[in-house]
Structures are given as C-alpha cells and as structure tokens.
Design a protein around this motif. Structure first.
Motif: not given
Ligand code: ADP
Length: 499
Positions: A206-224
């Motif tokens: 869910r944090l990964g989804q919110l990070a994307q929605e927030c506009g962090f550039p791709p690859g700054v936050i990855n979730v594995v």
C-alpha cells in the motif's frame, strides 16, 4: 471468545485493497515474482488466509536493485533540489494521513494488533516521522574547518546520499517501521528497496501505491515481498546495495552483518531487547503500575522495547505484581478489528509456538505463574497476558527475548544503585529501560548507569522522530531517529583546495 468475520469490520477501501491482486513494485511497474511463487498472508485473528503476495527471489531482487540504482545514478531524484525532495516527503505524509483509516485497518488485520493501537500509534507515528525528516532534507549541510597544515588551504565537507538502501522490516509494526526507516533515507536523497516481513506484507505494498500516487520518480521506492531466507538474503548480500537497514531479531541481524561483508555495505541494525522496568520504593504507583503493564502488554508484548523484566523494590513488590496482574487479567482479548479489543492475537502460529515454548520451559524451571500462561481458543493465536514470579537469572524465560505478553517480575531489596543497575544490565541486550521513582537524583543517576540506547524516567516505550532511538550491545548499531538517522544515510566527503 466470539471471533467476528473481519470483512464486516473493515471499511470498503481497506477490504478492496486486501482483495486486490498484489504485486511487487519495481521501478514504475507492478510485477509478479518471476517464478510465479506466492506467500499466503494469514489473519492472525482467525488463522485464515486473507491474501497472497509475490514470493520474490534473487532474480526479482536484482530487478529491484537495478531500478533503485538507475533512479539514484541517473534519475531526476538525485538532481532534485533538497527543498523539492522535502516537499515530496511531506506530501507523502499528507497522503498517509488522508488514508489513515484504511491503513490502520489493514495494519490491524495483517498483524492482529488492536485497531486502536494502529490508529493512535502506527499511522500518526508514520506521518510525524515523514514530516520531521522532510524538514531535514533541506538542512543536510557540510562545514568548513581550520586545518593545522601550513599554507593556504580551503577545506570543507559535503554530505552526500549513500546510494541504494535496502530496508528489511519485521512483522510487529510493518507500516510504521517501514516509514521510520524510509524517511531518513529519502531525506538524505537515497533510493530504496523495501522488504516487509513475509507474515505482514500488505501495508508495504500500500505504501508503494501511495508513493506512486504522491509522485516519487520511478525507482526511488521499490517494494519486494517475500521470505527472509530468499528475498531478504539476496538484498543483504547484493553487491549493488550501498546500505542496509535491518530491524528484527538479533540472530537474523548477525546473518545480515555477515552477508553485508561482501561489498562492505553500511549496516543499520535495530534488534532485540529484554528491557527492564525498574520500580523504586518511592515510585508513584498510580502511574507505575499501568505504565509497566502497558510496557509489556501493548501489542501483546511483540515490541522490541517491551518492558519484559520488571525489577521492583521488595517493599512494594507484592503490591506492584498484584496491580499489574489485575490489569492483565481484566484485559479484553479479541480480534484486532473488533470493537473493545485491548489485546489482539500473536502474529502467527510460529510465534504462538515460540511464546508457549518459553512458558513451558518456565514451568519446568519452577516459575510461579501469577496470571495468564495459556493459549485461548484454537482459532487464531490468542495468548493470555501473563505475569510470572520466582524466576532466576539463568532461566531462558528471564534471559531471552520472548516477544509475547509475558512479564517476569523480580524483587530487589538492595538500595545500592550499582547493584540494581547490575541486575538491569545483566543481559546481552541494551535497547530500552524505564526507571520509576519520584527522586530526581536517583532517576538521573540510574539513567547514567543503565546500559541502554533509551532510558525513560516514569514512562516506557517513548518514541519520537526527534529522539534518537537505538540499541547498545546486541540490540543494534546506529540510531533510527533524530539527525543521527540522517547521518547513517550520508557519506561525508572532505574537499580541500590549495589556494
Ligand atoms: P522473526 O524470526 O521474528 O520472523 P526475523 O528477524 O527473522 O524475525 O525477521 C525480520 C525480517 O528479516 C523479516 O522481513 C524477514 O523476512 C527478514 N529475514 C529473515 N531471515 C533473513 C535473512 N537470512 N536475511 C535477510 N533477511 C531475513
């Protein structure tokens, strides 16, 4: 105990999220594990499978690290002004706050912990940490120095982001620990691969989804997502990961240190504890008794800083033990999402076996169980809050981290501060401690003598983004909060110019 259908206790947003098809976040893509393998996510309150998440292995970790590397080396993130970076981190906090209810519900469902805890601790604690670290982003400075060398030199330092950071978190506070570890790394300008525990992966996704929605550039936050022995081990050994932040058991911490040796990556560790709560004869017992009970029964004792050893002056020992036992015996045990629950289940059947194993060993060793000591029901993993006396310093239940709602109470009848401190310090751990007294001199003298990263006076389990949290001895390396956390994710470069 009546266990309700969790579905009826959740908001539509939380229910919808839990039932999504969960994927790994790698760069800007949501992917299954390349092997197709998944991990079952279990509701500890019912023992039933509620979701499946990808079981990443080293092939997926390679992709995630490559995405984080690319984002750090060539992406917009590293070229962004510190102010813009701080703004994005602040906006991430706002987005978490806007989704507070569903995040708390998912956290409660995934960990089993009482919903009110997730609402008053996990979500606001995450928001505050991001806001605190957002402020630091624009205040990470170097300095100039006066050197002893003759001639004219101009010398200064700059603090640079350390690079790609792997963050491995445990199952007790999956949301808050993920955010607490991510926030300083992001403020410093690092890129991240977050690996939640296999038992509790939902809010990391869910944090990964919110990070994307927030506009962090791709690859700054990855979730594995995936198991420790595969995904976790691959991250900690990876040659292209520059730093690792690990929160979990001391045993696994040792494996992380060994794995990190390959490329000498920087290691941050927040590990186990067996923290003492020390109650002196003059303590205000109206505060100390509920304080001590809260320190061990909050989150069913599944807290690294839990006050699992209660050292009490002999003159008040019976009163304090009876008071804590009464609180324990009257706590409402129930499904984390059910109204009125004060104490949720343990996180998993493994954890139930572990806590039960320590209790069995304690019984064999001849301890007295004042209250609790038993599993409740067969559905879900409910354990009674337990108070134990007549332990000795050699018993495993007294020495080792149980990570459950089990308190060992021991009297001390000596007013010599050094001897009381020696009892408190008789552990391989040194994470947290509390001192309960109205005598200021005694409190501060004891605070000097106790070997722990955090010593609380007339409180326990104090955490704040501004307050450096971490361990002495085998409880860890580094500090998770305050500016000390930023230091961990920055390299200091000295620059000299001959004028
Ligand atoms: P527990 O034993 O209570 O599950 P751990 O310390 O083993 O606690 O787990 C904490 C985190 O460490 C989890 O995310 C888990 O997946 C991960 N982990 C477990 N084993 C390893 C390992 N060998 N290498 C890296 N991470 C691991």
């Amino acid at each position: 105990m009546l266990i309700p259908d969790p579905k009826t206790l959740m908001s539509e947003a939380a229910f919808r999220f839990v039932n999504e098809s969960h994927k790994l976040l790698i760069g800007d893509r949501w992917l299954d594990a390349q092997s197709g393998a998944t991990v079952d996510v279990i509701d500890p309150g019912t023992g039933r499978v509620i979701a499946k998440v990808p079981a990443a292995d080293s092939a997926d970790v390679d992709l995630a690290v490559a995405a984080a590397r690319e984002a750090f080396d060539n992406g917009p993130w590293s070229r962004m002004t510190a102010s813009a970076r701080g703004k994005l981190i602040w906006q991430f906090a706002d987005l978490i706050e806007a989704n507070a209810r569903s995040l708390a519900e998912v956290e409660s469902l995934d960990t089993g912990r009482a919903l009110y805890e997730c609402q008053i601790v996990d979500v606001p604690g995450s928001v505050e940490m991001l806001r605190y670290m957002a402020g630091w982003a624009s205040k990470i400075n170097g300095e100039t120095m006066n050197v002893a060398m003759p001639c004219d030199f101009h010398t200064y330092t700059v603090r640079e982001a350390v690079g790609v950071v792997a963050i491995i978190v445990p199952w007790n506070y999956p949301l808050e620990l993920a955010v607490w570890r991510m926030a300083p790394a992001l403020a410093a300008g690092c890129t991240i691969i977050l690996k939640p525990a296999e038992q509790t992966p939902l809010n990391a996704i869910r944090l990964g989804q919110l990070a994307q929605e927030c506009g962090f550039p791709p690859g700054v936050i990855n979730v594995v997502t995936g198991y420790g022995e595969t995904a976790g081990a691959a991250l900690s050994a990876h040659m292209d990961v520059d730093a690792i932040s690990f929160t979990g058991s001391t045993e696994t911490g040792r494996l992380i240190v060994k794995a990190a040796a390959g490329n000498m990556k920087r290691v941050f560790l927040e590990l186990g504890g067996k923290s003492p709560a020390i109650v002196f004869a003059d303590a205000d017992l109206t505060a100390a008794i509920p304080g001590v009970a809260g320190s061990i029964f909050f989150s069913a004792g599944q807290v690294c800083t839990a006050g699992s050893r209660l050292l009490v002056h002999a003159s008040i020992f019976d009163r304090v033990v009876a008071g804590v036992a009464e609180i324990a015996a009257t706590m409402t045990l129930g499904h984390g999402l059910a109204a009125g629950t004060q104490l949720g289940p343990l996180v998993s059947s493994d954890q139930m076996d572990r806590v039960s194993g320590y209790l069995d060993a304690g019984r064999r060793d001849g301890v007295t169980i004042v209250t609790g000591g038993h599993r409740v029901g067969t559905e879900g993993y409910y354990m009674q809050p337990t108070v134990i006396t007549n332990t000795s310093a050699q018993m495993s239940i007294y020495r080792e981290e149980v990570f459950g709602p089990v308190l060992c109470a021991v009297p001390f009848d000596d007013d010599d501060m050094d001897r009381v401190a020696a009892m408190a310090n008789d552990t391989v751990y040194g994470l947290h401690a509390s001192i309960w007294t109205q005598n200021l001199r005694l409190a501060h003298m004891m605070a000097r003598k106790v070997k722990a990263g955090n010593v609380c006076i007339n409180t326990h389990n104090f955490f704040d983004p501004a307050f450096p949290m971490g361990g002495y001895k085998q409880s860890g390396w580094g500090r998770a909060s305050g500016f000390q956390a930023i230091e961990h994710y920055t390299e200091v470069k000295g620059v000299v110019a001959k004028l």
